[in-house]
Scaffold this active site. Structure first.
Site, PDB file in Angstrom:
ATOM      1  N   LYS A   8     -16.632  -2.060  -3.596  1.00  0.00           N
ATOM      2  CA  LYS A   8     -15.844  -2.698  -4.746  1.00  0.00           C
ATOM      3  C   LYS A   8     -15.091  -4.139  -3.842  1.00  0.00           C
ATOM      4  O   LYS A   8     -15.585  -4.169  -3.332  1.00  0.00           O
ATOM      5  CB  LYS A   8     -15.020  -1.614  -4.969  1.00  0.00           C
ATOM      6  CG  LYS A   8     -13.609  -1.379  -3.429  1.00  0.00           C
ATOM      7  CD  LYS A   8     -12.701  -2.086  -2.790  1.00  0.00           C
ATOM      8  CE  LYS A   8     -11.799  -2.325  -1.854  1.00  0.00           C
ATOM      9  NZ  LYS A   8     -10.949  -3.234  -0.875  1.00  0.00           N
ATOM     10  N   ASP A 132      -8.109   3.365  -0.847  1.00  0.00           N
ATOM     11  CA  ASP A 132      -9.299   2.570  -1.538  1.00  0.00           C
ATOM     12  C   ASP A 132      -9.975   3.832  -1.665  1.00  0.00           C
ATOM     13  O   ASP A 132     -10.532   3.795  -2.615  1.00  0.00           O
ATOM     14  CB  ASP A 132      -9.887   1.958  -0.222  1.00  0.00           C
ATOM     15  CG  ASP A 132      -9.105   0.891  -0.031  1.00  0.00           C
ATOM     16  OD1 ASP A 132      -8.630   0.240  -0.575  1.00  0.00           O
ATOM     17  OD2 ASP A 132     -10.397  -0.125  -0.037  1.00  0.00           O
TER      18      ASP A 132
HETATM   19  C1  CDM Z   1      -7.121  -3.651   1.978  1.00  0.00           C
HETATM   20  C2  CDM Z   1      -8.106  -2.683   0.983  1.00  0.00           C
HETATM   21  O1  CDM Z   1      -8.967  -2.757   0.784  1.00  0.00           O
HETATM   22  C3  CDM Z   1      -7.253  -2.745  -0.549  1.00  0.00           C
HETATM   23  O2  CDM Z   1      -7.942  -2.032  -1.490  1.00  0.00           O
HETATM   24  C4  CDM Z   1      -7.125  -1.150   0.916  1.00  0.00           C
HETATM   25  O3  CDM Z   1      -5.202  -1.752   1.378  1.00  0.00           O
HETATM   26  C5  CDM Z   1      -6.990  -0.452   2.563  1.00  0.00           C
HETATM   27  O4  CDM Z   1      -6.868   0.515   2.277  1.00  0.00           O
HETATM   28  P1  CDM Z   1      -8.211   1.533   3.103  1.00  0.00           P
HETATM   29  O5  CDM Z   1      -9.349   0.904   3.915  1.00  0.00           O
HETATM   30  O6  CDM Z   1      -8.595   2.749   2.511  1.00  0.00           O
HETATM   31  O7  CDM Z   1      -6.777   1.934   4.462  1.00  0.00           O
HETATM   32  P2  CDM Z   1      -6.641   3.058   4.818  1.00  0.00           P
HETATM   33  O8  CDM Z   1      -7.422   3.489   5.376  1.00  0.00           O
HETATM   34  O9  CDM Z   1      -5.515   4.203   4.417  1.00  0.00           O
HETATM   35  O10 CDM Z   1      -5.406   2.808   6.170  1.00  0.00           O
HETATM   36  C6  CDM Z   1      -6.475   1.712   7.206  1.00  0.00           C
HETATM   37  C7  CDM Z   1      -4.471   0.928   7.728  1.00  0.00           C
HETATM   38  O11 CDM Z   1      -4.166  -0.262   6.960  1.00  0.00           O
HETATM   39  C8  CDM Z   1      -2.828  -0.357   6.742  1.00  0.00           C
HETATM   40  N1  CDM Z   1      -2.882  -0.364   5.246  1.00  0.00           N
HETATM   41  C9  CDM Z   1      -3.360   0.373   4.481  1.00  0.00           C
HETATM   42  C10 CDM Z   1      -3.180   0.596   2.606  1.00  0.00           C
HETATM   43  C11 CDM Z   1      -1.887   0.146   3.245  1.00  0.00           C
HETATM   44  N2  CDM Z   1      -1.452   0.099   1.201  1.00  0.00           N
HETATM   45  N3  CDM Z   1      -1.076  -0.494   3.260  1.00  0.00           N
HETATM   46  C12 CDM Z   1      -1.446  -0.561   4.628  1.00  0.00           C
HETATM   47  O12 CDM Z   1      -0.411  -0.561   5.663  1.00  0.00           O
HETATM   48  C13 CDM Z   1      -2.480   0.595   7.190  1.00  0.00           C
HETATM   49  O13 CDM Z   1      -2.371  -0.124   8.907  1.00  0.00           O
HETATM   50  C14 CDM Z   1      -3.340   1.589   7.846  1.00  0.00           C
HETATM   51  O14 CDM Z   1      -3.499   2.256   8.618  1.00  0.00           O
HETATM   52  N1  ATP Z   2     -19.008   6.668   5.995  1.00  0.00           N
HETATM   53  C1  ATP Z   2     -18.548   5.769   6.303  1.00  0.00           C
HETATM   54  N2  ATP Z   2     -18.749   4.480   6.346  1.00  0.00           N
HETATM   55  C2  ATP Z   2     -18.328   3.201   6.979  1.00  0.00           C
HETATM   56  N3  ATP Z   2     -17.360   3.143   7.991  1.00  0.00           N
HETATM   57  C3  ATP Z   2     -16.609   4.475   8.049  1.00  0.00           C
HETATM   58  C4  ATP Z   2     -17.457   5.876   7.790  1.00  0.00           C
HETATM   59  N4  ATP Z   2     -17.080   6.913   7.703  1.00  0.00           N
HETATM   60  C5  ATP Z   2     -16.261   7.245   8.815  1.00  0.00           C
HETATM   61  N5  ATP Z   2     -15.694   5.164   8.915  1.00  0.00           N
HETATM   62  C6  ATP Z   2     -14.593   4.180   9.713  1.00  0.00           C
HETATM   63  O1  ATP Z   2     -13.674   3.360   8.760  1.00  0.00           O
HETATM   64  C7  ATP Z   2     -14.301   2.558   9.969  1.00  0.00           C
HETATM   65  C8  ATP Z   2     -14.325   1.470   8.796  1.00  0.00           C
HETATM   66  O2  ATP Z   2     -13.613   1.399   7.971  1.00  0.00           O
HETATM   67  P1  ATP Z   2     -13.227   0.002   7.526  1.00  0.00           P
HETATM   68  O3  ATP Z   2     -11.187   0.729   6.455  1.00  0.00           O
HETATM   69  O4  ATP Z   2     -12.548  -1.240   8.386  1.00  0.00           O
HETATM   70  O5  ATP Z   2     -14.160  -0.889   6.794  1.00  0.00           O
HETATM   71  P2  ATP Z   2     -14.987  -0.363   4.974  1.00  0.00           P
HETATM   72  O6  ATP Z   2     -14.365   0.683   4.505  1.00  0.00           O
HETATM   73  O7  ATP Z   2     -16.100  -1.167   5.594  1.00  0.00           O
HETATM   74  O8  ATP Z   2     -13.796  -1.355   4.056  1.00  0.00           O
HETATM   75  P3  ATP Z   2     -12.468  -1.692   3.986  1.00  0.00           P
HETATM   76  O9  ATP Z   2     -12.337  -3.080   4.391  1.00  0.00           O
HETATM   77  O10 ATP Z   2     -12.632  -2.279   2.400  1.00  0.00           O
HETATM   78  O11 ATP Z   2     -11.653  -0.672   3.859  1.00  0.00           O
HETATM   79  C9  ATP Z   2     -15.066   2.280  10.999  1.00  0.00           C
HETATM   80  O12 ATP Z   2     -14.811   1.537  11.885  1.00  0.00           O
HETATM   81  C10 ATP Z   2     -15.848   3.506  11.131  1.00  0.00           C
HETATM   82  O13 ATP Z   2     -14.945   4.344  12.198  1.00  0.00           O
END
Ligand code: CDM
Ligand code: ATP
Length: 270
Positions: A8, A132
């Site tokens: 996305k 997300d």
């Molecule tokens: C930055 C974005 O990618 C924008 O779409 C998302 O908000 C991130 O979503 P994501 O990777 O699915 O995040 P999550 O795995 O739910 O959360 C990871 C960490 O990001 C922070 N987090 C995430 C989403 C949110 N609305 N508020 C937060 O503060 C929190 O510290 C959380 O522990």
């Molecule tokens: N299928 C997977 N693909 C990628 N990362 C994964 C997966 N399953 C678990 N993870 C964990 O999630 C972490 C990545 O999350 P992170 O939120 O930083 O990045 P992202 O998923 O690429 O994108 P976004 O930053 O938009 O959420 C990795 O370091 C890994 O430990």
């Protein structure tokens, strides 16, 4: 069942407030980006996950595909399943690749085992796997608010727009990125700004993570500038980075640009 979890892009992103649950409220528009992993789910004698392609940091037993399987297994009598994930979308890029894998795993298991879960129920499961994830259940352009997991339809059609995405091989953790942003009221109404011509967006649409992270990682600013120099109509960090994208409206194709060899790029149309 073979599915292709796509990435996305975030078009504008405003962190608007701190929530009592520790998360932040945000406002953003999410767009599907056709840069995909491949995920296969098949009934098998035992539940396994094989990983190929880009290395995924962390313990494979916590991979989001397995977590999606285990979440459904709590409520349904799922047979053992072989999951094979080929990872292509860069990780820690703000492209939601891991979240897409989780959501597509839920969708694939729903289809494979005829669970007949509604979209609303799948969104409920997806929310429990990550903020997300919910977007990828319907996987269409939306205005997202609250934790980024509550959606409103948006009248925005960018299908076919040439696009370049540049990942400078810099893993930015989402939690680290949020920690650097001070929540604030958005300077512009995102939906109103998006209703204006794309040429105006660079003055009216921004990403709070870009403003907070560029001083720490100047490479983000230089990629954005190179995209504008190459004729991008709009360029921005996606999500919490580190991927930066450029949209090239009114062009047949996005330009082929040269980047350092350690970068990963995607070049195509939305
Ligand atoms: C930055 C974005 O990618 C924008 O779409 C998302 O908000 C991130 O979503 P994501 O990777 O699915 O995040 P999550 O795995 O739910 O959360 C990871 C960490 O990001 C922070 N987090 C995430 C989403 C949110 N609305 N508020 C937060 O503060 C929190 O510290 C959380 O522990
Ligand atoms: N299928 C997977 N693909 C990628 N990362 C994964 C997966 N399953 C678990 N993870 C964990 O999630 C972490 C990545 O999350 P992170 O939120 O930083 O990045 P992202 O998923 O690429 O994108 P976004 O930053 O938009 O959420 C990795 O370091 C890994 O430990």
């Amino acid at each position: 069942m073979l599915v292709f979890p796509n990435a996305k892009l975030n078009l504008g992103l405003y962190v608007t407030g701190q929530r009592p649950d520790g998360f932040r409220n945000l406002e953003s528009v999410f767009l599907p980006l056709p840069w995909t992993d491949a995920l296969e789910a098949l009934p098998a004698p035992e539940t396994t996950l094989t990983l190929t392609g880009l290395p995924i940091p962390g313990d494979p037993t916590t991979n989001l595909c397995l977590r999606a399987y285990e979440l459904l297994k709590v409520d349904f009598d799922l047979p053992p399943t072989q999951l094979d994930l080929h990872k292509v979308v860069p990780i820690g890029a703000g492209l939601g690749g891991g979240s897409a894998d989780a959501a597509f795993a839920l969708r694939a298991l729903n289809d494979l085992f005829s669970l007949q879960l509604s979209t609303e129920t799948l969104v409920g499961y997806a929310r429990r796997l990550g903020s997300d994830c919910a977007f990828f259940i319907e996987n269409k352009p939306v205005f997202a608010h609250e934790k980024g997991d509550v959606f409103q339809p948006i009248d925005l059609n960018l299908t076919g727009t040439p696009c370049v995405v540049v990942y400078p091989n810099l893993h930015i953790s989402t939690a680290e990125a949020y920690a650097r942003v001070v929540p604030a009221t958005p300077r512009h109404d995102l939906r109103e700004a998006l209703s204006q011509p794309m040429e105006t967006w660079r003055h009216t649409i921004s990403n709070d993570f870009e403003d907070a992270l560029t001083p720490v990682y100047p490479v983000l600013g230089s990629i954005k500038q190179q995209l504008y120099d190459a004729g991008a109509t709009y360029a921005s960090l996606s999500g919490s980075g580190s991927a930066v994208y450029g949209l090239f409206a009114g062009r047949e194709e996005a330009p082929l640009l040269t980047w350092p060899t350690e970068y990963t790029t995607w070049h195509g149309r939305l």
